[in-house]
Design a protein around this motif. Structure first.
Motif, mmCIF file in Angstrom:
data_model
loop_
_atom_site.group_PDB
_atom_site.id
_atom_site.type_symbol
_atom_site.label_atom_id
_atom_site.label_comp_id
_atom_site.label_asym_id
_atom_site.label_seq_id
_atom_site.Cartn_x
_atom_site.Cartn_y
_atom_site.Cartn_z
ATOM 1 N N ASP A 118 0.847 -1.181 0.000
ATOM 2 C CA ASP A 118 0.000 0.000 0.000
ATOM 3 C C ASP A 118 0.892 1.244 0.000
ATOM 4 N N PRO A 119 0.756 2.144 -0.981
ATOM 5 C CA PRO A 119 1.686 3.281 -1.070
ATOM 6 C C PRO A 119 1.625 4.223 0.129
ATOM 7 N N VAL A 120 0.458 4.399 0.719
ATOM 8 C CA VAL A 120 0.353 5.277 1.895
ATOM 9 C C VAL A 120 1.104 4.668 3.070
ATOM 10 N N MET A 121 1.009 3.351 3.222
ATOM 11 C CA MET A 121 1.753 2.667 4.279
ATOM 12 C C MET A 121 3.256 2.812 4.065
ATOM 13 N N VAL A 122 3.690 2.635 2.825
ATOM 14 C CA VAL A 122 5.111 2.760 2.512
ATOM 15 C C VAL A 122 5.596 4.172 2.815
ATOM 16 N N GLN A 123 4.848 5.156 2.374
ATOM 17 C CA GLN A 123 5.233 6.551 2.599
ATOM 18 C C GLN A 123 5.307 6.871 4.092
ATOM 19 N N ASN A 124 4.328 6.397 4.835
ATOM 20 C CA ASN A 124 4.305 6.686 6.271
ATOM 21 C C ASN A 124 5.441 5.970 7.001
ATOM 22 N N THR A 125 5.725 4.738 6.611
ATOM 23 C CA THR A 125 6.857 4.012 7.200
ATOM 24 C C THR A 125 8.162 4.759 6.945
ATOM 25 N N ASN A 126 8.325 5.238 5.730
ATOM 26 C CA ASN A 126 9.535 6.005 5.400
ATOM 27 C C ASN A 126 9.638 7.278 6.235
ATOM 28 N N ARG A 127 8.512 7.934 6.455
ATOM 29 C CA ARG A 127 8.507 9.186 7.227
ATOM 30 C C ARG A 127 8.836 8.930 8.689
ATOM 31 N N LEU A 128 8.246 7.877 9.255
ATOM 32 C CA LEU A 128 8.437 7.597 10.679
ATOM 33 C C LEU A 128 9.850 7.119 11.006
ATOM 34 N N HIS A 129 10.515 6.482 10.031
ATOM 35 C CA HIS A 129 11.803 5.836 10.330
ATOM 36 C C HIS A 129 12.897 6.316 9.371
ATOM 37 N N GLN A 130 12.828 7.570 8.973
ATOM 38 C CA GLN A 130 13.749 8.081 7.958
ATOM 39 C C GLN A 130 15.211 8.096 8.414
ATOM 40 N N LYS A 131 15.454 8.101 9.711
ATOM 41 C CA LYS A 131 16.831 8.137 10.208
ATOM 42 C C LYS A 131 17.410 6.745 10.468
ATOM 43 N N LEU A 132 16.628 5.738 10.159
ATOM 44 C CA LEU A 132 17.081 4.367 10.407
ATOM 45 C C LEU A 132 18.253 4.020 9.484
ATOM 46 N N PRO A 133 19.323 3.448 9.998
ATOM 47 C CA PRO A 133 20.450 3.068 9.124
ATOM 48 C C PRO A 133 20.070 1.884 8.242
ATOM 49 N N PRO A 134 20.690 1.763 7.073
ATOM 50 C CA PRO A 134 20.402 0.637 6.176
ATOM 51 C C PRO A 134 20.667 -0.703 6.870
ATOM 52 N N TYR A 135 19.796 -1.635 6.627
ATOM 53 C CA TYR A 135 19.915 -2.961 7.243
ATOM 54 C C TYR A 135 21.133 -3.701 6.690
ATOM 55 N N GLN A 136 21.908 -4.301 7.568
ATOM 56 C CA GLN A 136 23.059 -5.107 7.180
ATOM 57 C C GLN A 136 22.876 -6.506 7.757
ATOM 58 N N GLY A 137 22.533 -7.448 6.898
ATOM 59 C CA GLY A 137 22.232 -8.786 7.369
ATOM 60 C C GLY A 137 23.301 -9.792 7.022
ATOM 61 N N LYS A 138 23.003 -11.029 7.334
ATOM 62 C CA LYS A 138 23.952 -12.106 7.058
ATOM 63 C C LYS A 138 24.012 -12.406 5.564
ATOM 64 N N HIS A 139 22.863 -12.315 4.886
ATOM 65 C CA HIS A 139 22.808 -12.674 3.475
ATOM 66 C C HIS A 139 22.319 -11.541 2.578
ATOM 67 N N PHE A 140 21.621 -10.549 3.143
ATOM 68 C CA PHE A 140 21.115 -9.434 2.343
ATOM 69 C C PHE A 140 21.304 -8.125 3.086
ATOM 70 N N ASN A 141 21.704 -7.101 2.345
ATOM 71 C CA ASN A 141 21.899 -5.761 2.884
ATOM 72 C C ASN A 141 21.014 -4.767 2.149
ATOM 73 N N ALA A 142 20.685 -3.675 2.835
ATOM 74 C CA ALA A 142 20.090 -2.517 2.181
ATOM 75 C C ALA A 142 21.219 -1.550 1.848
ATOM 76 N N THR A 143 21.152 -0.925 0.696
ATOM 77 C CA THR A 143 22.202 0.006 0.293
ATOM 78 C C THR A 143 22.016 1.354 0.987
ATOM 79 N N ALA A 144 22.988 2.221 0.791
ATOM 80 C CA ALA A 144 22.924 3.558 1.399
ATOM 81 C C ALA A 144 21.750 4.363 0.859
ATOM 82 N N ASP A 145 21.256 4.032 -0.325
ATOM 83 C CA ASP A 145 20.126 4.750 -0.927
ATOM 84 C C ASP A 145 18.772 4.218 -0.475
ATOM 85 N N ALA A 146 18.770 3.153 0.293
ATOM 86 C CA ALA A 146 17.511 2.502 0.676
ATOM 87 C C ALA A 146 16.675 3.381 1.600
#
Length: 744
Positions: A206-234
């Motif tokens: 849902d685009p509104v959910m995505v937008q709101n999640t991004n707004r609420l957690h905009q300072k969250l660092p990119p996820y760095q996992g064992k097998h998958f990472n989020a990039t700096a642009d994520a």
């Protein structure tokens, strides 16, 4: 005591049996083994991504693989998916047909019952040649995400993580899931992991959910996992997805396997910009697969999208998509979109994991090149689906997965859902105006489909049992007999006339009364008055004339989009009881759009759905059309009418739309049944046949009622649609994507 010699013989015999037994076990295991590559770390890999393509390890080397798949739902007529009604024998029968169609992949959206995985293993074990591979979907907490609009809430993350763990355990046959309403449960012991092509995580966002999640957690660092990472642009939401995909990978690695990973996406949240999309909501936010990267995951990662040719409206309005032509030289916005989407995902495979059109009477959206969401015959469905798949292949995608294998009666659509009351009984009847119910390649037909054939021959009516039909004692000039019956999809009528019916010389009308109210007179039948009104009026004549119309003050469409929403002109005189006006039966296919929700003003769009097609419902006839409503031969006229066109909101409980129109929602009431009055009109005189013999007002209230008991169980039968063979032919012509060379 037994002699030593005999004992030695007996031990020798036992040892021989043990060797034979061990050999049998090894032979069984070896036959069940799927060729795969073992990495230096001991991990098994059967599929991997390489560049922008998918590869399969086969004949001791990596070879290009193009996925020709079909989505598989979890329901049967009379059931909702959460009831999990499909049995092992159903799966086995379907797998054989899917394989015969030329598919090599089955995609499921969520965990199916243990019988599904058992059947898949059993089918593949007994099948010569390449197996049917599985793309396993993992259902995200969709309702919670839409309601809470924050993907990082603990209850959402925990619920999704548990679903991931359950799904991986189910595929590898090493979990027992407890009973839970709406969920698959039981002991999963069949290991289908060796037939897996990849994991498909999540649902359409849902685009509104995505937008709101991004707004609420905009300072969250990119996820760095064992097998998958989020990039700096994520974004924050893309970081959340990276975490969930990594969770899937971590769970699967416990079983010694790796498979390609993807997550669900759709046009609404694609990473492209669409300046020509009229609704801001449909181009509000992006979810970009390029912002997630695999780490120590040799099976790789690919992008997947649901791409239908009619939604959103950018497929019709975006000038940036009007520059590409297809093989026939036509401007093809679907092909243009595929090209743009593919270009964005550099060095990454892209797969269209949902596409297709339904074979239905109802239409919900309009598409370029007539690729509408509905309104197609089964033949047209097959031709469009095949064309879409060819374009997916031509544009260099890693595969296409057609939506969907079987018709699903429980489905709802935005432009009919308000008229299906009570809404929790949708699975008990087939509403052919609800296009979502009829996407299947395998048709799920109501009980009398194929039993009663609309071809003007009454012999099949004569073979019905007496309790399956009703002869109505109606005495009208020019009409000798009227018979009625019904099933889960239609009301059927047979009229035997005094003379052969010639639409060039006459019209045949049926006035239909289901509840108190309606029109007691109409311009179509001058001089006829009734003591009880009609809700709908059926007209059979020339091709352009044959239709069913609805009393103006009963018309759902005008009441909703005119009286409630103000998107249509409403004439007060037509809202009066007995206005005498019957209006064409219409459905909305596009709501009125105006700023600030849209960039420019667009009026309400609507289509006629009350046209009654003359033809045949004989599936063996070259002229067969699943939308056919009537046929005449000699003095016999046969007709079938979809329930909703007669005003029924749920025929299984005899519920019809009410005239009461207070508040925001419609209401229904229980009908006693159907009163039917046939009337013949001569074209030469424009007068009713035998008009002087008809009492005035005509006592409609005294006519016999065709009624039926409410039902809780449905009758249906499955049959391959005409689209099946068309898709089969197209898919067999599509080969694996061309690459420079297979890699060792």
């Amino acid at each position: 005591m037994e002699p030593k010699k005999n004992r030695r013989k007996r031990w020798a015999s036992l040892m021989a049996l043990m060797v034979i037994g061990a050999s049998a076990v090894w032979w069984f295991w070896d036959a069940d083994r799927v060729e795969s590559m073992e990495t230096t770390s001991g991990i098994q890999i059967k599929f991997r991504t390489e560049g922008d393509q998918l590869q399969v390890f086969q004949a001791e080397k990596w070879q290009p693989f193009f996925a020709k798949g079909v989505n598989l739902g979890a329901s049967l007529p009379g059931h909702y998916p959460g009831e999990l009604p499909i049995q092992k024998e159903d799966y086995l029968r379907w797998f054989a047909m899917i394989d015969e169609m030329g598919a090599n992949v089955i995609r499921v959206y969520t965990i199916h019952p243990p019988a599904f995985y058992e059947a898949l293993v059993e089918f593949n074990r007994s099948k010569a040649g390449s197996p049917l591979y599985l793309m396993q979907g993992i259902w995200s907490p969709e309702e919670l995400l839409i309601e809470k609009k924050d993907a990082y809430l603990p209850e959402i993350r925990e619920q999704f993580r548990q679903e991931i763990k359950d799904a991986v355990g189910a595929v590898y046959g090493e979990v027992t899931l407890p009973e839970k309403s709406g969920k698959a449960s039981g002991k999963y012991a069949a290991n289908a992991g060796k037939y897996l092509i990849g994991w498909h995580t999540g649902t359409e966002w849902d685009p509104v959910m995505v937008q709101n999640t991004n707004r609420l957690h905009q300072k969250l660092p990119p996820y760095q996992g064992k097998h998958f990472n989020a990039t700096a642009d994520a974004t924050a939401f893309e970081t959340w997805i990276a975490e969930m995909v990594d969770t899937v990978a971590t769970e699967e690695s416990k079983y010694g396997w790796q498979h390609p990973m993807t997550f669900t996406n759709w046009v609404t949240t694609d990473p492209l910009s669409h300046p020509g999309e009229p609704l801001h909501h449909e181009d509000l936010v992006s979810v970009d697969p390029m912002h997630i990267q695999p780490v120590k995951w040799e099976a790789g990662y690919f992008a997947s999208y649901h791409v239908y040719p009619y939604y959103p409206d950018l497929f019709r309005y975006d000038p940036a998509l009007q520059q590409v032509k297809n093989d026939a030289g036509q401007i093809d916005t679907y092909k243009a979109y595929l090209r743009q989407l593919k270009a964005h995902h550099k060095n990454m495979p892209v797969m269209v994991t949902e596409f297709g059109v339904p074979a239905s009477v109802g239409i919900a959206h309009l598409g370029n090149l007539g690729r509408n969401q509905g309104g197609h015959s089964e033949r047209q469905q097959g031709e469009i689906d095949a064309a879409l798949m060819r374009e997916i292949h031509q544009e260099g995608y890693a595969g296409g997965i057609l939506f969907v294998w079987q018709d699903e009666w429980f489905k709802k659509t935005w432009n009919t859902m308000r008229f299906e009351l009570p809404e929790d009984r949708r699975s008990f009847w087939l509403n052919v105006l609800t296009n979502e119910s009829l996407f299947g390649v395998l048709g799920m037909y109501p009980n009398k489909e194929g039993v009663l054939v609309m071809d003007g021959d009454r012999s099949d009516w004569d073979q019905l049992k007496p309790e399956e039909k009703q002869k109505l004692d109606i005495r009208v000039p020019g009409i000798d007999e009227i018979w009625m019956t019904h099933d889960e999809g239609y009301v059927y009528m047979l009229a035997k006339l005094a003379h052969p019916f010639d639409p060039e010389k006459a019209k045949l009308y049926f006035g239909v009364d289901t509840i108190q109210g309606g029109n007691k007179h109409t311009a179509q039948l001058p001089g006829l008055t009734l003591d009880e009104g009609w809700e709908t009026l059926i007209e059979l004549g020339k091709a352009e004339e044959s239709q069913i119309q609805i009393a103006a003050n009963y018309d759902f469409h005008t009441r909703l989009y005119g009286k409630r929403y103000g998107m249509l002109e409403v004439k007060e005189e037509e809202l009066r009881d007995d206005s005498g006006v019957f209006k064409p039966w219409k459905l909305a296919v596009g709501l009125e759009m105006e700023p600030p929700d849209s960039k420019t003003y667009h009026p309400l769009e609507e289509v006629l759905v009350g046209k009654l097609l003359r033809g045949t419902t004989d599936a063996q006839d070259p002229q067969y059309d699943s939308r056919t409503a009537w046929q005449a031969k000699g003095d016999v006229v046969e007709l079938r009418v979809p329930w909703m066109l007669l005003g029924f909101t749920d025929p299984s409980s005899l519920a019809v739309m009410s005239y009461k129109d207070a508040g925001k929602s419609f209401s229904s009431e229980t009908s006693k049944g159907i009163r039917l009055l046939p009337i013949l009109v001569e074209r030469s005189t424009q007068s009713i046949v035998g008009k002087n013999e008809l009492p005035s007002p005509y006592p409609v209230s005294q006519l016999p009622i065709y009624s039926w008991p409410a039902w809780e169980q449905v009758g249906y039968h499955e049959r391959k649609k005409q689209s099946y063979s068309i898709i089969q032919k197209a898919w067999k012509q599509i080969q694996a994507p061309v690459t420079d060379k297979a890699q060792p």
